[in-house]
Design an enzyme around this catalytic site. Structure first.
Site, PDB file in Angstrom:
ATOM      1  N   ILE A 160       1.068  -1.327   0.177  1.00  0.00           N
ATOM      2  CA  ILE A 160       0.008  -0.116  -0.122  1.00  0.00           C
ATOM      3  C   ILE A 160       1.094   1.547   0.145  1.00  0.00           C
ATOM      4  O   ILE A 160       2.079   1.350   0.755  1.00  0.00           O
ATOM      5  CB  ILE A 160      -1.120   0.111   0.701  1.00  0.00           C
ATOM      6  CG1 ILE A 160      -0.225  -0.550   2.787  1.00  0.00           C
ATOM      7  CG2 ILE A 160      -2.099  -0.954   0.928  1.00  0.00           C
ATOM      8  CD1 ILE A 160      -0.640   0.326   3.705  1.00  0.00           C
ATOM      9  N   ASN A 200       0.539  -6.490   7.521  1.00  0.00           N
ATOM     10  CA  ASN A 200       1.802  -6.172   7.799  1.00  0.00           C
ATOM     11  C   ASN A 200       1.705  -4.080   6.881  1.00  0.00           C
ATOM     12  O   ASN A 200       1.225  -4.780   6.094  1.00  0.00           O
ATOM     13  CB  ASN A 200       2.840  -7.231   6.301  1.00  0.00           C
ATOM     14  CG  ASN A 200       3.901  -6.477   5.806  1.00  0.00           C
ATOM     15  OD1 ASN A 200       4.261  -5.354   6.600  1.00  0.00           O
ATOM     16  ND2 ASN A 200       4.935  -7.389   5.551  1.00  0.00           N
ATOM     17  N   VAL A 202       3.888  -2.564   5.259  1.00  0.00           N
ATOM     18  CA  VAL A 202       4.202  -2.698   4.251  1.00  0.00           C
ATOM     19  C   VAL A 202       3.002  -3.179   3.022  1.00  0.00           C
ATOM     20  O   VAL A 202       3.719  -2.697   1.975  1.00  0.00           O
ATOM     21  CB  VAL A 202       5.776  -2.455   4.073  1.00  0.00           C
ATOM     22  CG1 VAL A 202       6.180  -1.148   4.535  1.00  0.00           C
ATOM     23  CG2 VAL A 202       6.345  -3.717   3.821  1.00  0.00           C
ATOM     24  N   GLU A 203       2.407  -4.027   2.997  1.00  0.00           N
ATOM     25  CA  GLU A 203       2.028  -4.960   2.951  1.00  0.00           C
ATOM     26  C   GLU A 203       0.482  -4.173   2.509  1.00  0.00           C
ATOM     27  O   GLU A 203      -0.204  -3.412   1.776  1.00  0.00           O
ATOM     28  CB  GLU A 203       1.945  -6.615   2.776  1.00  0.00           C
ATOM     29  CG  GLU A 203       3.223  -6.649   1.982  1.00  0.00           C
ATOM     30  CD  GLU A 203       3.556  -8.379   2.559  1.00  0.00           C
ATOM     31  OE1 GLU A 203       2.995  -9.096   3.101  1.00  0.00           O
ATOM     32  OE2 GLU A 203       4.110  -8.565   2.310  1.00  0.00           O
ATOM     33  N   MET A 204      -0.675  -5.477   3.510  1.00  0.00           N
ATOM     34  CA  MET A 204      -2.323  -4.423   3.038  1.00  0.00           C
ATOM     35  C   MET A 204      -2.020  -4.185   4.447  1.00  0.00           C
ATOM     36  O   MET A 204      -3.571  -3.062   3.910  1.00  0.00           O
ATOM     37  CB  MET A 204      -2.854  -5.652   3.136  1.00  0.00           C
ATOM     38  CG  MET A 204      -2.272  -6.575   1.773  1.00  0.00           C
ATOM     39  SD  MET A 204      -3.108  -8.047   1.395  1.00  0.00           S
ATOM     40  CE  MET A 204      -4.681  -7.909   1.151  1.00  0.00           C
TER      41      MET A 204
END
Ligand code: HEC
Ligand code: HEC
Length: 429
Positions: A160, A200, A202-204
């Protein structure tokens, strides 16, 4: 790592002292009295025998100094071999060579759910934007099943807000066969893995499992879908993980040329691929990438799922920062042995995604994991004692550029026909 002078002295020093004590007491207490030698004669004999001992120790020290010390056990005996050899009677059995058993991938992953409602719910969640903080990412954003063979084609994952994570996205195809998940193997199951990316940052980037539950409860379709899959409409984060894992266990590609070959279609592999298959075994790749999933971290092969990488420090691995994790002291670390199924379709390679080319990944593996030289890496000379007891120099094993082409051709034979068609359809469009 080269053997240092201190290592040699550490072995040779005590050995020398012990040998001299044994020698002096032997000559003075046994040989001397037995042959009625006078004191000068005893010392002369001690000196003569002592010179022999020194010469032998000198020879051993030279050999130790010249040979790199094997500081890690890498080439494990194939488990099939040791298990079957142990079962056979008599010590001669240990010397019998058991050929490697090439196997096709089963059509179903171990423990795959049979309930279509659960799998369908997992499929919806895998493609659900509500599970990401900005409502734009889904699992499929980084694991595009057909457009990127279950990965994303990027060196490192983009989450994201276009944040770049530290690692490469592995494919989700055939992840149901893996005994541990993630590059470092830190997740023990797909269920344990599935909640990771959702939370996470830096992910979702969701703040909690409760937030995921609230977001799904707000979407009217999910109540009935959870009821169908679990018997009641309760939407819990644990159930989200179970459904995602059930869906992932259905993502199997058993339709590669390799599988057809192993099942008896003699024409499924071309000569280059067959040469590569043989090299894959002879060079020792199967020590780690073994079994139907080509991974020692597979539920089908009980092996050692994690291996030191790079096991032999070398300039090639250093060039791509493969021995340098952000925020960690430099040096090799334990990494999960990845499956090589569809590997030709899922570059860039390795945990940091810095290697674009499959052939370069093969070169790095040969040098880093098997201590086999490749073009551009000069083979070292080693010194060994031959059968005649003389020191002789032997060149390190090496792969030629043609060998690497053949290995790459073989790895390409592990690609699913269906995924390949999907990819070529896209690039042709
Ligand atoms: C922003 C990109 C991104 C998103 C979104 C994402 N993943 Fe991943 N996925 C990764 C990366 C990167 C890794 C490897 C991370 C590591 O090893 O530390 C990974 C690893 C995995 C693995 C392990 C595969 C293996 O062989 O070890 C599975 C399974 C997986 N993801 C499933 C999912 C699921 C299910 C979702 C949605 C809930 C999801 N991913 C969302 C990037 C992503
Ligand atoms: C001692 C164990 C070991 C041996 C032997 C070994 N590998 Fe690997 N292989 C690994 C590990 C561990 C990784 C993951 C490295 C990482 O984390 O980046 C890996 C990664 C790979 C990758 C990259 C996979 C990806 O998805 O990025 C390829 C390709 C590969 N190996 C091919 C080979 C070939 C070909 C050989 C034989 C020349 C070989 N390996 C020998 C342990 C081994």
């Amino acid at each position: 790592m080269e053997t240092g002078l201190f290592d040699v002295l550490g072995v040779a020093g005590p050995a020398l002292l012990l040998a001299l004590v044994v020698l002096v007491s032997m000559v003075h207490l046994e040989l001397g009295p037995f042959t009625h030698l006078e004191t000068p004669g005893k010392w002369l004999l001690t000196a003569a025998l002592g010179a022999g001992v020194l010469a032998f120790i000198f020879k051993m020290s030279v050999a130790l100094y010249l040979n790199p010390k094997p500081d890690r056990l890498l080439v494990l005996p194939h488990p099939d071999f040791s298990r079957r050899a142990a079962a056979l009677p008599g010590p001669a059995a240990v010397l019998q060579y058991q050929p490697y058993q090439w196997q096709a991938l089963p059509a179903r992953a171990p423990g795959a759910a049979t309930d279509p409602a659960l799998v369908e719910l997992g499929r919806q969640l895998f493609n659900e934007t509500a599970l990401s903080a900005d409502g734009r990412l889904t699992c499929a954003s980084c694991h595009d099943l057909l457009a990127a063979a279950g990965a994303d084609g990027q060196p490192q994952a983009v989450g994201i807000g276009a944040q770049v994570g530290p690692r490469n996205s592995p494919t989700v195809w055939n992840s149901g066969f893996q005994s541990v998940l993630f590059w470092d193997g830190r997740a023990p199951s797909l269920e344990a893995q599935a909640t990771g990316p959702i939370l996470n940052p830096v992910e979702m980037g969701l703040s909690s499992g409760a937030e995921a539950e609230r977001r799904l409860q707000a979407l009217p379709a999910y109540g009935p879908a959870f009821r169908q899959a679990f018997g009641d409409p309760d939407i819990s984060f644990t159930r989200v993980a179970r459904a995602l894992a059930a869906y992932e266990r259905t993502l199997v590609t058993a339709d590669s040329p390799y599988d057809r070959y192993v099942q008896g279609d003699q024409n499924a592999l071309d000569p280059a691929q067959l040469r590569g298959m043989r090299l894959f075994q002879e060079t020792g790749c199967i020590n780690c990438h073994r079994g139907p999933a080509f991974s020692d971290a597979s539920l089908l092969e009980k092996g050692a799922p994690l291996r030191i990488f790079p096991a032999f420090p070398n300039p090639l691995a250093r060039r791509y920062g493969l021995d340098q994790e952000a925020g960690q002291p430099p040096g090799p670390r334990a990494w999960r042995v990845p499956s090589l199924r569809n590997v030709a379709l899922t570059g860039p390679y390795f945990h940091n995604g810095r290697v674009r080319e499959l052939k370069e990944a093969i070169r790095i593996m040969a040098v880093s994991q098997l201590d086999v030289a490749v073009p551009g890496v000069t083979p070292r000379q080693r010194f060994l004692f031959g059968a005649d007891g003389q020191l002789q120099s032997v060149a390190q094993r090496s792969l030629s550029e043609a060998d690497i082409d053949d290995l790459a051709a073989f790895l390409d034979a592990l690609s699913s026909a269906r995924l390949k068609t999907a990819l070529s359809g896209r690039s042709g469009a």
